[in-house]
Design a protein around this motif. Structure first.
Motif, PDB file in Angstrom:
ATOM      1  N   LYS A 163       0.860  -1.185   0.000  1.00 36.17           N
ATOM      2  CA  LYS A 163       0.000   0.000   0.000  1.00 36.17           C
ATOM      3  C   LYS A 163       0.891   1.227   0.000  1.00 36.17           C
ATOM      4  O   LYS A 163       1.910   1.278   0.685  1.00 36.17           O
ATOM      5  N   ALA A 164       0.516   2.215  -0.767  1.00 32.84           N
ATOM      6  CA  ALA A 164       1.398   3.370  -0.924  1.00 32.84           C
ATOM      7  C   ALA A 164       1.315   4.297   0.290  1.00 32.84           C
ATOM      8  O   ALA A 164       2.120   5.184   0.449  1.00 32.84           O
ATOM      9  N   TYR A 165       0.281   4.122   1.115  1.00 35.16           N
ATOM     10  CA  TYR A 165       0.210   5.039   2.265  1.00 35.16           C
ATOM     11  C   TYR A 165       0.191   4.230   3.560  1.00 35.16           C
ATOM     12  O   TYR A 165      -0.773   4.185   4.295  1.00 35.16           O
ATOM     13  N   GLN A 166       1.333   3.581   3.816  1.00 38.14           N
ATOM     14  CA  GLN A 166       1.394   2.705   4.972  1.00 38.14           C
ATOM     15  C   GLN A 166       1.712   3.426   6.273  1.00 38.14           C
ATOM     16  O   GLN A 166       1.260   3.017   7.327  1.00 38.14           O
ATOM     17  N   ARG A 167       2.524   4.472   6.208  1.00 37.22           N
ATOM     18  CA  ARG A 167       2.930   5.155   7.434  1.00 37.22           C
ATOM     19  C   ARG A 167       1.681   5.663   8.157  1.00 37.22           C
ATOM     20  O   ARG A 167       0.809   6.273   7.562  1.00 37.22           O
ATOM     21  N   LYS A 168       1.603   5.365   9.448  1.00 36.67           N
ATOM     22  CA  LYS A 168       0.386   5.735  10.172  1.00 36.67           C
ATOM     23  C   LYS A 168       0.392   7.225  10.517  1.00 36.67           C
ATOM     24  O   LYS A 168       1.437   7.829  10.706  1.00 36.67           O
ATOM     25  N   LEU A 169      -0.800   7.788  10.608  1.00 33.04           N
ATOM     26  CA  LEU A 169      -0.922   9.166  11.071  1.00 33.04           C
ATOM     27  C   LEU A 169      -0.460   9.237  12.523  1.00 33.04           C
ATOM     28  O   LEU A 169      -0.775   8.363  13.321  1.00 33.04           O
ATOM     29  N   ASP A 170       0.239  10.297  12.890  1.00 33.80           N
ATOM     30  CA  ASP A 170       0.589  10.507  14.290  1.00 33.80           C
ATOM     31  C   ASP A 170      -0.567  11.283  14.934  1.00 33.80           C
ATOM     32  O   ASP A 170      -0.528  12.507  15.084  1.00 33.80           O
ATOM     33  N   ILE A 171      -1.581  10.517  15.305  1.00 35.83           N
ATOM     34  CA  ILE A 171      -2.814  11.166  15.742  1.00 35.83           C
ATOM     35  C   ILE A 171      -2.633  11.912  17.047  1.00 35.83           C
ATOM     36  O   ILE A 171      -3.224  12.962  17.278  1.00 35.83           O
ATOM     37  N   ARG A 172      -1.729  11.416  17.875  1.00 39.17           N
ATOM     38  CA  ARG A 172      -1.558  12.046  19.181  1.00 39.17           C
ATOM     39  C   ARG A 172      -0.947  13.440  19.078  1.00 39.17           C
ATOM     40  O   ARG A 172      -1.372  14.369  19.757  1.00 39.17           O
ATOM     41  N   ASN A 173       0.057  13.589  18.207  1.00 42.21           N
ATOM     42  CA  ASN A 173       0.788  14.861  18.165  1.00 42.21           C
ATOM     43  C   ASN A 173       0.620  15.633  16.863  1.00 42.21           C
ATOM     44  O   ASN A 173       1.038  16.782  16.788  1.00 42.21           O
ATOM     45  N   GLY A 174       0.049  14.985  15.852  1.00 45.77           N
ATOM     46  CA  GLY A 174       0.054  15.582  14.525  1.00 45.77           C
ATOM     47  C   GLY A 174      -1.029  16.620  14.307  1.00 45.77           C
ATOM     48  O   GLY A 174      -1.950  16.776  15.108  1.00 45.77           O
ATOM     49  N   CYS A 175      -0.890  17.346  13.205  1.00 41.54           N
ATOM     50  CA  CYS A 175      -1.854  18.374  12.820  1.00 41.54           C
ATOM     51  C   CYS A 175      -2.176  18.229  11.333  1.00 41.54           C
ATOM     52  O   CYS A 175      -1.372  17.708  10.572  1.00 41.54           O
ATOM     53  N   VAL A 176      -3.329  18.735  10.968  1.00 37.82           N
ATOM     54  CA  VAL A 176      -3.703  18.797   9.560  1.00 37.82           C
ATOM     55  C   VAL A 176      -2.874  19.888   8.884  1.00 37.82           C
ATOM     56  O   VAL A 176      -2.744  20.987   9.427  1.00 37.82           O
ATOM     57  N   ASP A 177      -2.279  19.577   7.734  1.00 36.66           N
ATOM     58  CA  ASP A 177      -1.647  20.639   6.948  1.00 36.66           C
ATOM     59  C   ASP A 177      -2.239  20.637   5.540  1.00 36.66           C
ATOM     60  O   ASP A 177      -3.112  19.825   5.229  1.00 36.66           O
ATOM     61  N   LEU A 178      -1.765  21.550   4.703  1.00 37.52           N
ATOM     62  CA  LEU A 178      -2.387  21.727   3.390  1.00 37.52           C
ATOM     63  C   LEU A 178      -2.325  20.455   2.547  1.00 37.52           C
ATOM     64  O   LEU A 178      -3.180  20.225   1.702  1.00 37.52           O
ATOM     65  N   SER A 179      -1.314  19.615   2.787  1.00 40.41           N
ATOM     66  CA  SER A 179      -1.196  18.392   1.991  1.00 40.41           C
ATOM     67  C   SER A 179      -2.386  17.460   2.209  1.00 40.41           C
ATOM     68  O   SER A 179      -2.726  16.663   1.342  1.00 40.41           O
ATOM     69  N   HIS A 180      -3.046  17.579   3.364  1.00 34.62           N
ATOM     70  CA  HIS A 180      -4.185  16.700   3.626  1.00 34.62           C
ATOM     71  C   HIS A 180      -5.435  17.084   2.834  1.00 34.62           C
ATOM     72  O   HIS A 180      -6.464  16.410   2.923  1.00 34.62           O
ATOM     73  N   GLY A 181      -5.360  18.169   2.094  1.00 35.42           N
ATOM     74  CA  GLY A 181      -6.479  18.535   1.237  1.00 35.42           C
ATOM     75  C   GLY A 181      -6.113  18.472  -0.228  1.00 35.42           C
ATOM     76  O   GLY A 181      -6.847  18.969  -1.076  1.00 35.42           O
ATOM     77  N   SER A 182      -4.993  17.830  -0.554  1.00 30.32           N
ATOM     78  CA  SER A 182      -4.416  17.978  -1.896  1.00 30.32           C
ATOM     79  C   SER A 182      -4.881  16.946  -2.911  1.00 30.32           C
ATOM     80  O   SER A 182      -4.578  17.052  -4.075  1.00 30.32           O
TER      81      SER A 182
ATOM     82  N   GLY B 236      -3.736  13.980  -2.789  1.00 34.46           N
ATOM     83  CA  GLY B 236      -2.613  13.061  -2.916  1.00 34.46           C
ATOM     84  C   GLY B 236      -2.591  12.018  -1.801  1.00 34.46           C
ATOM     85  O   GLY B 236      -3.602  11.703  -1.200  1.00 34.46           O
ATOM     86  N   ARG B 237      -1.388  11.497  -1.545  1.00 34.30           N
ATOM     87  CA  ARG B 237      -1.248  10.431  -0.563  1.00 34.30           C
ATOM     88  C   ARG B 237      -1.643  10.845   0.833  1.00 34.30           C
ATOM     89  O   ARG B 237      -2.221  10.074   1.586  1.00 34.30           O
ATOM     90  N   ALA B 238      -1.256  12.070   1.232  1.00 34.29           N
ATOM     91  CA  ALA B 238      -1.527  12.506   2.603  1.00 34.29           C
ATOM     92  C   ALA B 238      -3.037  12.534   2.838  1.00 34.29           C
ATOM     93  O   ALA B 238      -3.522  12.155   3.902  1.00 34.29           O
ATOM     94  N   MET B 239      -3.791  12.965   1.834  1.00 34.89           N
ATOM     95  CA  MET B 239      -5.239  13.009   1.981  1.00 34.89           C
ATOM     96  C   MET B 239      -5.804  11.597   2.075  1.00 34.89           C
ATOM     97  O   MET B 239      -6.659  11.326   2.935  1.00 34.89           O
ATOM     98  N   ALA B 240      -5.307  10.710   1.228  1.00 31.15           N
ATOM     99  CA  ALA B 240      -5.780   9.320   1.266  1.00 31.15           C
ATOM    100  C   ALA B 240      -5.535   8.721   2.650  1.00 31.15           C
ATOM    101  O   ALA B 240      -6.370   7.999   3.204  1.00 31.15           O
ATOM    102  N   GLN B 241      -4.383   9.075   3.224  1.00 32.73           N
ATOM    103  CA  GLN B 241      -4.016   8.569   4.535  1.00 32.73           C
ATOM    104  C   GLN B 241      -4.940   9.114   5.632  1.00 32.73           C
ATOM    105  O   GLN B 241      -5.383   8.387   6.514  1.00 32.73           O
ATOM    106  N   LEU B 242      -5.226  10.404   5.541  1.00 32.73           N
ATOM    107  CA  LEU B 242      -6.130  11.021   6.528  1.00 32.73           C
ATOM    108  C   LEU B 242      -7.509  10.380   6.443  1.00 32.73           C
ATOM    109  O   LEU B 242      -8.134  10.039   7.453  1.00 32.73           O
ATOM    110  N   ILE B 243      -7.983  10.189   5.224  1.00 34.71           N
ATOM    111  CA  ILE B 243      -9.331   9.657   5.032  1.00 34.71           C
ATOM    112  C   ILE B 243      -9.408   8.210   5.503  1.00 34.71           C
ATOM    113  O   ILE B 243     -10.313   7.842   6.248  1.00 34.71           O
ATOM    114  N   SER B 244      -8.407   7.405   5.096  1.00 32.43           N
ATOM    115  CA  SER B 244      -8.504   5.991   5.483  1.00 32.43           C
ATOM    116  C   SER B 244      -8.154   5.802   6.953  1.00 32.43           C
ATOM    117  O   SER B 244      -8.733   4.981   7.654  1.00 32.43           O
TER     118      SER B 244
END
Lengths: 346, 346
Positions: A2-21, A23-31
């Motif tokens: 799977k191209a988006y295997q790295r897990k979101l760092d939900i505890r410390n992470g934040c949404v950035d512009l890539s999560h609306g793009s 691309g992969r970051a958005m696919a990762q946020l959604i899944s």
């Protein structure tokens, strides 16, 4: 692979512009976040739309945007509120809510942890109402171009055969029933916003009313002319709208209108009228007089209608006034506000 | 007597917080501006939801949020874009779009005149696509808490009997068809944003594709495996997603992919790859080889598919790569971007 295997760092992470793009970051946020919270076979298929089977009949569609501030409040958060609000707008047509969509507009820098809490509340509220969030969209805007998170939900539901509730259907002589105490949601938000502490915490009434509605329809059938949830603008706005649309007036009895003592006290302190304050788990039903008793009894037999009351009647009035006999023996016009009393209450 | 008789001062006025309050000002904005632009019998009934009849069968639902910046761009504005985008997400399931909802989140101070232009564009786009905007919602947030206007639209449509297009249905050997030139929308937005002037103005391709889709379905029937509109992330993101969901790879031929010379030049100047740039009036269809000829001919016979092309095929690939033979005789992997290339393109 799977191209988006790295897990979101939900505890410390934040949404950035890539999560609306797109691309992969958005696919990762959604899944990783939304699918997990809403989990159902529709989202798993990963299409830009979802399909469902319908039988022949009448359906309803509705939408609402949510911009409530603060996002978390006693009794819920923007996520549960978005599901309850859309379920209720469907239920007010007497319909059974089936499917929801959710559009998220997120400000850059919004914490994953908060987004996860909100998504989980949506998922829980949807499961409780037996509806499915089958399609969605995520956009991200730059810091300072939104206020944390806005959600727009839309929903569809199916109307029982022969039922047609609508704003113009009230008739002179109809009874006005409300399902419980007024003002809880608006006052809960205002207390949180103004950091007021009361002896007993005031909690939003935010809840899905579809089951209460189903019982009412069972008891009252076509005796129910129309239902509305008195959200923004409160009962005052709702009854003034109906008065215009049905071309009549209303007479209310103040002492029949249930308001919690804590809410009444907070309203006095804040200079608010409970009739103008938003509710998110209450409904007004306009019911033919011969059906009113049965409908009221059905309401009171339901946990969300325990405090239901008959608060007045529809009267002939070319001026479409909503009038109220006050507890002190006087009378007043219950007007709707022209301006803004409580911005961003939902 | 109507309680909201005073007309909106559309020429000079602005939205303020009262227009989101649920009171008279909101009623006036809705009836004076949105109803006028969308004009249909559903909105006129003034309910919080709208009803419609359906026949037994399969329906689809979709939603999208729109945060495009700038709000007005060559070839459209946020309003027409919102209608086209939602119509297209429905059409990609092979479905006929029927009804839309619209949720407006407006920043205090937004000009009525702009809102009216945008609403009129939505109304026009809806009429052109033969869909109705049957329900809506308006929220207003304080100055600085949004960026002018955000719109979330949702839509429902009906799927022809027996059709089931979905992301996991591509098969090895299938052809990849696109309906026209790539990158027009994204480059139109970027040129406007960066104030670039080209000899020929680059115009967004924003358009409703439901009619093109209907012709394709007629010509290709079940030979069409799935369709997608390559919006955010462009063709690259779309094909990478399909590759994963269908568990295969794609081989593309660069010289077969249509890109307008002006768009290609602008992409070079801006450092963009047309395969990553958003489109709003194009579709990708994955089609069984025996049906590809007929589908491509049907596309080319339609005004929105004049430049349609067969650009490659689906291949067996456990790594789900999208590979492209370049015009210079080499090859490269067409990856999707992990980050953000063009924020707020739609």
């Amino acid at each position: 692979m799977k191209a988006y295997q790295r897990k979101l760092d939900i505890r410390n992470g934040c949404v950035d512009l890539s999560h609306g793009s797109g691309g992969r970051a958005m696919a990762q946020l959604i899944s990783g976040l939304f699918h997990e919270a809403f989990g159902n076979e529709w989202l798993a298929r990963g299409n830009d739309q979802s399909a469902f089977d319908v039988r022949a009949g009448r359906m309803v569609m509705t939408t609402d945007g949510y911009v409530v501030s603060p996002l978390f409040f006693p009794g819920g958060n923007i996520g549960s509120l978005a599901v309850h609000g859309t379920v209720n707008d469907i239920a007010m047509a007497g319909a059974k809510p089936l499917y929801l969509s959710a559009s998220f507009i997120i400000e850059e820098g919004f914490r994953f942890a908060d987004l996860k809490l909100i998504a989980e509340s949506m998922g829980a509220a949807a499961r409780e109402a037996d509806v499915h969030i089958i399609t969605g969209d995520t956009k991200v805007v730059e810091r300072g171009k939104a206020d944390g998170l806005f959600i727009s939900t839309a929903g569809v539901g199916v109307v029982p055969d022969g039922l047609d509730l609508s704003a113009e259907k009230a008739r002179v002589g109809d009874r006005v029933l409300i399902s419980g105490t007024l003002g809880d949601h608006g006052v809960a938000i205002m207390s949180k916003r103004q950091n007021l502490a009361f002896e007993t915490e005031i909690v939003s009434d935010s809840a899905s009313l579809h089951d209460l509605v189903a019982r009412m329809v069972q008891a009252g059938g076509r005796g129910i002319r129309l239902m509305r949830d008195p959200t923004r603008g409160g009962l005052a706005a709702t009854l003034n709208e109906i008065a215009q649309q049905s071309n009549l007036g209303f007479h209310l009895l103040e002492e029949a209108i249930p308001v919690k003592p804590g809410v009444a006290a907070a309203c006095e302190l804040l200079g608010l009228d409970p009739l103008h304050v938003a509710n998110e788990g209450k409904l007004v039903a306009i019911v033919a007089p011969e059906a009113a008793g049965a409908v009221l009894a059905a309401m009171r037999a339901h946990p969300l209608g325990r405090d239901a009351a008959d608060i007045g009647e529809a009267v002939a009035d070319d001026h479409h006034f909503v009038q109220m006999a006050t507890s002190f023996g006087g009378g007043r016009i219950v007007d709707w506000l022209s301006g803004e009393q409580l911005p961003r209450i939902c």
